[in-house]
Design an enzyme around this catalytic site. Structure first.
Site, mmCIF file in Angstrom:
data_model
loop_
_atom_site.group_PDB
_atom_site.id
_atom_site.type_symbol
_atom_site.label_atom_id
_atom_site.label_comp_id
_atom_site.label_asym_id
_atom_site.label_seq_id
_atom_site.Cartn_x
_atom_site.Cartn_y
_atom_site.Cartn_z
ATOM 1 N N GLN A 41 0.962 -1.156 -0.035
ATOM 2 C CA GLN A 41 0.060 0.054 0.073
ATOM 3 C C GLN A 41 0.891 1.324 0.196
ATOM 4 O OE1 GLN A 41 -2.805 -1.929 3.437
ATOM 5 N NE2 GLN A 41 -3.980 -0.563 2.009
ATOM 6 N N ARG A 99 3.745 -0.002 13.173
ATOM 7 C CA ARG A 99 3.598 -1.218 12.548
ATOM 8 C C ARG A 99 3.681 -1.249 11.063
ATOM 9 N NH1 ARG A 99 -1.975 -4.231 11.356
ATOM 10 N NH2 ARG A 99 -0.970 -6.073 10.548
ATOM 11 N N HIS A 159 1.250 -9.232 4.566
ATOM 12 C CA HIS A 159 0.103 -8.456 4.557
ATOM 13 C C HIS A 159 -0.599 -8.193 3.062
ATOM 14 C CE1 HIS A 159 -2.131 -4.721 6.728
ATOM 15 N NE2 HIS A 159 -2.713 -4.969 5.412
ATOM 16 N N GLU A 204 -4.916 -10.230 8.781
ATOM 17 C CA GLU A 204 -6.503 -10.647 8.416
ATOM 18 C C GLU A 204 -6.596 -11.861 7.425
ATOM 19 O OE1 GLU A 204 -8.239 -6.912 6.989
ATOM 20 O OE2 GLU A 204 -7.908 -6.015 8.707
ATOM 21 N N ASN A 346 -7.856 -6.047 14.723
ATOM 22 C CA ASN A 346 -8.096 -5.122 13.747
ATOM 23 C C ASN A 346 -9.598 -4.745 13.540
ATOM 24 O OD1 ASN A 346 -5.465 -5.412 12.947
ATOM 25 N ND2 ASN A 346 -5.843 -5.836 10.728
ATOM 26 N N TYR A 348 -12.812 -1.930 12.708
ATOM 27 C CA TYR A 348 -13.426 -0.929 11.997
ATOM 28 C C TYR A 348 -14.797 -0.728 12.160
ATOM 29 C CZ TYR A 348 -9.068 -0.666 9.568
ATOM 30 O OH TYR A 348 -7.490 -0.597 9.241
ATOM 31 N N GLU A 415 -5.141 -2.133 14.115
ATOM 32 C CA GLU A 415 -5.475 -1.282 13.190
ATOM 33 C C GLU A 415 -6.971 -0.758 13.632
ATOM 34 O OE1 GLU A 415 -6.013 -2.710 9.073
ATOM 35 O OE2 GLU A 415 -4.149 -3.695 9.098
ATOM 36 N N TRP A 459 -4.909 2.962 11.721
ATOM 37 C CA TRP A 459 -4.748 2.740 10.297
ATOM 38 C C TRP A 459 -5.147 3.962 9.591
ATOM 39 C CZ3 TRP A 459 -2.045 -0.820 7.299
ATOM 40 C CH2 TRP A 459 -2.340 -0.564 6.119
ATOM 41 N N GLU A 466 -5.626 1.969 -1.210
ATOM 42 C CA GLU A 466 -6.333 1.239 -0.609
ATOM 43 C C GLU A 466 -7.267 -0.005 -1.041
ATOM 44 O OE1 GLU A 466 -7.567 0.781 2.571
ATOM 45 O OE2 GLU A 466 -9.502 -0.026 2.365
ATOM 46 N N TRP A 467 -6.348 -0.723 -1.631
ATOM 47 C CA TRP A 467 -6.900 -1.991 -2.305
ATOM 48 C C TRP A 467 -7.743 -1.706 -3.520
ATOM 49 C CZ3 TRP A 467 -2.952 -4.752 -1.031
ATOM 50 C CH2 TRP A 467 -2.640 -4.644 0.426
HETATM 51 C C1 GAL Z 1 -7.729 -3.667 6.423
HETATM 52 C C2 GAL Z 1 -6.289 -3.831 5.886
HETATM 53 C C3 GAL Z 1 -5.680 -2.656 5.868
HETATM 54 C C4 GAL Z 1 -6.492 -1.450 5.269
HETATM 55 C C5 GAL Z 1 -7.595 -1.148 5.949
HETATM 56 C C6 GAL Z 1 -8.813 -0.149 5.567
HETATM 57 O O1 GAL Z 1 -8.444 -4.695 6.177
HETATM 58 O O2 GAL Z 1 -5.651 -4.626 6.632
HETATM 59 O O3 GAL Z 1 -4.852 -2.982 4.678
HETATM 60 O O4 GAL Z 1 -6.766 -1.519 3.978
HETATM 61 O O5 GAL Z 1 -8.541 -2.565 6.078
HETATM 62 O O6 GAL Z 1 -9.586 -0.792 4.785
#
Ligand code: GAL
Length: 512
Positions: A41, A99, A159, A204, A346, A348, A415, A459, A466-467
């Site tokens: 990333q 990290r 990762h 993950e 992690n 979110y 994260e 994060w 972002e992927w």
């Molecule tokens: C997580 C991932 C990160 C980042 C984050 C925000 O799943 O480990 O690389 O992209 O989500 O979407």
């Protein structure tokens, strides 16, 4: 977990708990303040200096609109050459921990230890090689400069960016990848373990398994519904356990570090708390995400009972004689059980969960769990990610769940973050409010619920690739101007506020 560290945090917690005052709370003295990134990333330099291709190089180069505007991580934040700029950001924040992940294919271009990408080990003509910074030297420089600046490195081995040559032989669908991972992990422990004391094996595994091998939405883009995720997860659990044992057997005594795996999970609330079916479905949502990995690794070496029974029942109904969920042998269960030195989480978002009968005739992992997820419309949603409903109290509940289910482990939040859409204003006042509310929930988890929470990593340090959202979704504490070839970094307001929390005796006011 090292007992001295455990005793010390317990003592800190109990002494500070007696002073608990919700209006005036401090984080424990030894709390780890971090930010996180991942190699693909941020680094760029996708083929620089002997690096081999990873599945994300292949996935992005194939185009096909699977990534926003067919963007790639070829350049990203340029951290491979601009590491000093990242270090300035880390220092500006006053982080105690950073990290980051190692690019497996930058270190071992074909994924195996048969060839190591290090100076003097070059496959090019030796004259050109001497001038190159090669994989090993790059990461050694990052680690050394962190330590010189008093920042503790927390290193993720993998990762999402599996070396493509390993994917060509089946990737995580093959047991051989688990063996290659163990060899790679041993190489990293041997090479960097004198300086790195906190390791994450896999980031993950849920996301890799489900999005990479079930739904095909992320690299390597494999679509094998109902089987791909279970197989990939099975091999990742074995890979993690093998690497933990290698550390334990060969390195722990001399190096004295800790090894874990970063598990992502939503918190799951029953849609209708008065409905037994919804309450059970919420438990299954957690079982099919967090417990899928945490139960074998932290408890008994085996998958959660509810996963085993539910998948077997669905398979029977679909006319399959055996379950699509693989079984661990008794030797494997013994090998897997107890292979984490702390819990790396992690977090979110949170979902509300309704029971949903699986009426599918075709195999599908998401249908197997018989749970439908919905988002409460009253929850704010991060502007850069439609999936990211902001629910700070969900984190507190998840932490309490982990404490109660997994024998009160030491936990690091490896994260947590909130994205803005591009263009993202530097004055991200609302985003800081989300961080502030989250830090408050963490204080409650520590002082009211007695969770042994040792650290928090935002994060991300920088806006980055972002992927599948490419550069449209901005998670950084620092803005990166991707349209400017110098890739300048500028702090968002959240960075300035986070630095104050870290510096001001780690205090977050609990009132509005
Ligand atoms: C997580 C991932 C990160 C980042 C984050 C925000 O799943 O480990 O690389 O992209 O989500 O979407």
């Amino acid at each position: 977990m090292a007992s001295a560290a455990s005793a010390s945090i317990k003592a800190t917690l109990s002494s500070e708990a007696s002073n608990w005052n919700p209006e005036n709370a401090y984080f424990p003295g030894e709390f780890a303040w971090g930010a996180a990134t991942a190699a693909y990333q941020i680094e760029g330099g996708w083929d620089a200096d002997g690096k081999g291709p990873s599945v994300w190089d292949t996935f992005t180069h194939q185009g096909g609109d699977r990534v926003f505007k067919n963007q790639t991580g070829d350049v990203a934040c340029g951290s491979y050459t601009l590491w000093e700029e990242d270090l300035k950001c880390i220092k500006q924040l006053g982080l105690t921990h950073y990290r980051f992940s190692l690019s497996w294919s930058r270190l071992l271009p074909d994924g195996t230890t048969g060839f190591i990408n290090q100076k003097g080990n070059c496959s090019f003509k030796i004259e050109s090689c001497a001038a190159l910074i090669q994989g090993v030297d790059y990461y050694a420089g990052v680690i050394d400069s962190l330590l010189m600046n008093g920042v503790t490195p927390v290193v993720t081995l993998y990762h999402f960016d599996l070396p493509q040559p390993l994917e060509d032989q089946g990737g995580w669908r093959s047991g051989a990848t688990a063996e290659a991972f163990d060899a790679y992990a041993q190489f990293c422990f041997r090479t960097f373990g004198d300086r790195v004391k906190l390791w994450i094996t896999i980031n993950e595994p849920y996301v890799v398994a489900v999005l990479g091998y079930e739904k095909g939405l992320m690299a390597p883009g494999v679509t094998e519904p109902g089987t791909g995720a279970y197989l990939a997860a099975h091999n990742m659990i074995k890979a993690h356990a093998a690497a933990w044992h290698s550390y334990d057997r060969l390195f722990r005594k001399k190096q004295g570090g800790l090894v874990s795996i970063a598990l992502n999970s939503d918190w799951a609330e029953p849609f209708n708390p008065n409905s037994l079916a919804d309450r059970e479905a919420a438990k299954r949502h957690l079982a099919f995400c967090l417990d899928w990995f945490a139960t074998p690794i932290f408890l008994d070496g085996d998958y959660p009972a509810v996963m085993k029974s539910k998948i077997a029942a669905v398979c029977k109904r679909q006319g399959s004689p055996s379950s699509r969920l693989l079984e661990f042998t008794s030797e494997e269960k013994t090998m897997i059980k107890g292979t984490a030195d702390f819990f790396a989480l992690n977090y979110y978002t949170t979902r509300k969960i309704k029971h949903q009968d699986n009426l599918c005739t075709q195999p599908s992992m998401s249908a197997d769990k018989e749970a439908e997820q919905v988002t409460d419309p009253s929850w704010p949603v991060a502007t850069g990610s439609s999936w990211l409903a902001v629910v700070p109290w969900g984190l507190r509940r998840l932490l309490k769940y982990i404490k109660d289910t997994y024998n009160h482990p030491i936990i690091y939040i490896t994260e947590n973050g909130f994205s803005q859409s591009d263009p993202a204003p530097l004055d991200d006042t609302l985003r800081w409010e989300y961080f502030r509310l989250t830090l408050q929930e963490i204080l409650k988890a520590i002082y009211i619920d007695g969770v042994q929470l040792k650290g928090y990593f935002v994060w991300s340090l920088l806006d980055n690739f972002e992927w599948t959202c490419g550069y449209s979704s901005r998670f950084g504490l620092f803005h990166v101007a991707f349209e400017n070839s110098a890739l300048p970094r500028l702090p968002y307001r959240s960075a300035i506020e986070y630095a104050k929390v870290i510096a001001n005796n780690r205090r977050v006011k609990l009132d509005g």
